[in-house]
Design an enzyme around this catalytic site. Structure first.
Site, PDB file in Angstrom:
ATOM      1  N   TYR A 483       0.841  -1.202   0.000  1.00  0.00           N
ATOM      2  CA  TYR A 483       0.000   0.000   0.000  1.00  0.00           C
ATOM      3  C   TYR A 483       0.874   1.250   0.000  1.00  0.00           C
ATOM      4  CZ  TYR A 483      -3.763   3.247   1.051  1.00  0.00           C
ATOM      5  OH  TYR A 483      -4.650   4.291   0.998  1.00  0.00           O
ATOM      6  N   SER A 561      -6.358   1.037  -4.383  1.00  0.00           N
ATOM      7  CA  SER A 561      -6.463   2.465  -4.108  1.00  0.00           C
ATOM      8  C   SER A 561      -5.081   3.106  -4.268  1.00  0.00           C
ATOM      9  CB  SER A 561      -7.060   2.682  -2.714  1.00  0.00           C
ATOM     10  OG  SER A 561      -7.447   4.012  -2.522  1.00  0.00           O
ATOM     11  N   ASP A 644     -17.700   3.497  -7.588  1.00  0.00           N
ATOM     12  CA  ASP A 644     -16.587   3.963  -6.755  1.00  0.00           C
ATOM     13  C   ASP A 644     -16.557   5.486  -6.805  1.00  0.00           C
ATOM     14  OD1 ASP A 644     -14.302   4.488  -5.369  1.00  0.00           O
ATOM     15  OD2 ASP A 644     -13.038   3.072  -6.471  1.00  0.00           O
ATOM     16  N   HIS A 679     -15.601   1.341  -3.741  1.00  0.00           N
ATOM     17  CA  HIS A 679     -14.167   1.300  -3.469  1.00  0.00           C
ATOM     18  C   HIS A 679     -13.751   0.035  -2.733  1.00  0.00           C
ATOM     19  CE1 HIS A 679     -10.393   3.374  -3.725  1.00  0.00           C
ATOM     20  NE2 HIS A 679     -10.173   3.283  -2.435  1.00  0.00           N
TER      21      HIS A 679
END
Length: 709
Positions: A483, A561, A644, A679
């Protein structure tokens, strides 16, 4: 004008062609219109030929047609993958276990969610006492035929007579707030709309505080920028039009505001932020003085310099965790009933960062991160350290909800090879006992979880978790996840899809790269703004380490993301290193991300595209703008969803169109677009299983994974 556009749900096409006859190289991509859109930004000409794909799929027939054609192609391709059926069956089996949330006690009632296994959404239950039989209160599985309407947050009222809850539809960030009578199970005539990024906070039993934005213009609810958030009070039995404005900043439209209430109901705490950074202003409203002072807010912290997270309050005294003067956080206290009181340190900063804090009974319960794994310690309210909470192995902990005076609290512990077990902690004795533990369809002891450390490009020591079957000792196809942003810490957690990959003989690796919060503020700062390249270097170094140490034969990368941005960036920078990539709901156009919904908040991590210094950094790694035509690329599957409204799907649409137009070799570059999903949160179980099966079958094909015999 709103067009009557209908987009069908994603579904793979089932073919009868023998597997050995399938050609798995890049298919013929659908034609995508390319426009002559060029802008000059800070002296550089920037082409944006697919800008039309930014349009909302609900309102633009051409975008909807593009989505249909891309999904048809991807569905046909995925149906040919040899491991797709195996993954779907095994992931479905591994999902089929009981899942509980940590119970919350109000009055004599205990509230928690429970999923029997394959339910699309988790229902809410109540017990009239800890040993009583559970009673179903809310079953979101009855709300929509496709299972895509979810029970989001919920809060029982102080005496447990009512439940305040929010509804999430189709994965959107917008919420509808409702109230349920616990005794009768009947929904009250309460409905609040246009809530987003909100806490839910009871004010006694009379009503609640929530945060909302103005209703957007028609057709703009999934794309318009979010400004003018305000805190309101809704009194039960009145329409939303009569809700009282509690706190707003019309002179600063970009400020965000959330409200919480201390366990004793004395104080409402308004926390104001300006983006995603943990830099807050804090105000307190004395709810006991509302008759004379109304919603008057008393300033406690101003300046947006540090994080201030309310722990709880007793009477006039409040406790906060803060990184002021302590990058890894400390606990401080102030007495608002004493005009001469100043902030006093209760628990000083320690070597590990604080990850959570609560007051239960007469104790502070603090959770810490040690190399991205959980520790839990207890202190008395003056800061004297007491016995730790004994946890089992490398894992994650959550819960510890409660209030001053409670004799008990509940917490959850999980790891890569163990789904969440819920424990009851006796505050007085410090002893933990199992409240709920799932029966499993695999042997946790057959899975090895280890943590190792490697050196990044600049020598920084970075941890990586490696998870594999005990009997897999040589190099194996490896799925590397990351991430690296927004102060988010990745800790060990259980996922059926990851376990299926491991059972098939693969390795799962999670790298705790910079940009996250695993080591406090310095770790976050080391991976954002001008330091963003460190994030990509850390992830690339993780893949190189896994290969050099004979853990990985081939590496497939995955992230969602900000992690989708990560995948897009590293594939551009080192296409030779990876066999395949999955960029999930990623931020792919770094020059325009701040133009939609919540994108304006992300400038704290990314910088401002309209400022030259920031633009020059963003331009170097923006996935959409740095695709290297003429270079052999790994196989890539992009995944997104039409609802999203956090990272709008136009990011993924444009990036995919650019991949397909470039000369990148024979491997496929596809996009999978889910409908009635957002999302990630609120996604129904059946859609999660389908999506994970498609992704892992694709990554496994190109990383060399084969189904167990």
């Amino acid at each position: 004008m709103r067009l009557p556009v209908v987009v069908t749900a994603f579904a793979a096409v089932v073919l009868s062609v023998p597997l050995q006859a399938q050609d798995m190289t890049a298919p013929q991509y659908p034609e995508t219109r390319r426009d002559d859109v060029v802008e000059t930004l800070f002296g550089e000409q920037i082409a944006d030929p697919y800008r039309w794909l930014e349009n909302d799929v609900r309102n633009d027939a051409e975008v909807a047609d593009w989505v249909e054609r891309q999904n048809a192609l991807t569905g046909t391709y995925l149906a040919k993958l040899p491991m797709r059926d195996w993954f779907k069956q095994r992931i479905g089996q591994l999902y089929d276990f009981e899942r509980f949330s940590t119970p919350v006690k109000r009055g004599n009632r205990y509230f928690y969610t429970r999923n029997s296994g394959l339910q699309n959404q988790s229902p809410l239950y109540v017990r009239e006492g800890l040993e009583a039989e559970p009673r179903l209160l809310i079953d979101p599985n009855t709300w929509a035929n496709d299972g895509a309407t979810a029970l989001d947050a919920w809060r029982a009222s102080p005496n447990g007579s009512k439940v305040l809850y929010s509804v999430q539809d189709g994965g959107s960030d917008w919420r509808i707030i409702r109230v349920l009578d616990v005794a009768t199970g009947q929904q009250l005539n309460e409905e609040v709309r246009w809530a987003k990024f909100t806490d839910l906070a009871w004010v006694g039993e009379e009503g609640f505080l929530y945060s909302r934005f103005p209703e957007p213009e028609q057709g703009q609810d999934f794309q318009a920028l979010n400004y003018d958030q305000a805190v309101y009070f809704h009194r039960l039995g009145t329409p939303q039009s009569e809700d009282q404005l509690v706190y707003s900043t019309p002179a600063n439209r970009d400020y965000n505001h959330s409200a919480t209430v201390t366990s004793d109901g004395r104080w409402a705490i308004i926390t104001t932020s300006v983006g995603t950074d943990a830099r807050y202003e804090v105000r307190a409203i004395d709810l006991a003085a509302r008759d004379t002072q109304g919603w008057a807010a008393r300033e406690l912290v101003t300046g947006f310099d540090n994080a201030w997270n309310l722990v709880d309050g007793v009477g006039g005294r409040l406790w906060f965790s803060t990184n002021k003067g302590a990058p890894r956080y400390r606990v401080v206290s102030v007495d608002l009933d004493n005009p001469a009181s100043d902030w006093a340190e209760i628990v000083p900063e320690k070597e590990q960062p604080i990850d959570g804090a609560s007051i239960v009974g007469d104790r502070l319960v603090l959770s810490y991160l040690k190399d991205a794994t959980a520790l839990a310690r207890t202190f008395d309210l003056s800061g004297k350290e007491l016995a730790p909470v004994e946890l089992t192995g490398l894992g994650s902990v959550s819960g510890f909800t409660g209030k001053p005076g409670d004799p008990e609290t509940f917490y959850s512990f999980s790891s890569f090879n163990r789904p969440a077990t819920i424990y009851r902690l006796n505050v007085a004795t410090g002893e933990s006992s199992v409240f709920a533990q799932p029966e499993l369809k695999f042997d946790p002891e057959s899975i090895v979880v280890e943590q190792r450390f490697y050196a990044s490009r600049d020598g920084t020591r970075v941890p990586v978790f490696i998870v594999r079957r005990k009997d897999v000792t040589g190099p194996a196809p490896t799925l590397l996840y990351g991430y690296g942003g927004f102060d988010v810490s990745l800790t060990p957690s259980f996922a059926p899809s990851r376990l299926a990959w491991i059972e098939a003989g693969g390795v799962f690796a999670l790298a705790n790269i910079r940009g996250g919060g695993e080591y406090g503020k310095a770790w976050h700062d080391g991976g954002r703004l001008n330091n963003k390249q460190n994030v990509f270097d850390d992830f690339i170094a993780a893949a190189e380490f896994l290969k050099a140490e004979n853990v990985a034969s081939q590496v497939a990368v995955q992230g969602g993301s900000n992690g989708g941005l990560l995948v897009g960036a590293v594939v551009n920078q080192r296409p030779d290193l990876f066999a395949a990539g999955n960029a999930q709901v990623g931020v792919m156009d770094m020059l325009r991300f701040d133009r939609w919904t919540a994108g304006r908040y992300w400038v704290d991590d990314y910088g401002y595209p309209d400022r030259e210094a920031d633009f020059k950094v963003l331009r170097t790694y923006s996935p959409y703008h740095n695709i290297r035509s003429g270079t052999e690329y790994p196989a890539v599957i992009v995944t997104t969803a039409d609802t999203d409204d956090r990272v709008v799907p136009g990011h993924s649409f444009k990036y995919t169109a650019a991949l397909q137009a470039a000369d990148l070799g024979d491997k496929p570059h596809l996009i999978r677009i889910e409908t009635r999903a957002g999302h990630g949160s609120g996604k129904p179980t059946d859609k999660a299983i389908e999506e994970a099966s498609d992704i892992l079958a694709f990554l496994g094909k190109w990383a060399g994974l084969t189904a167990p015999q």
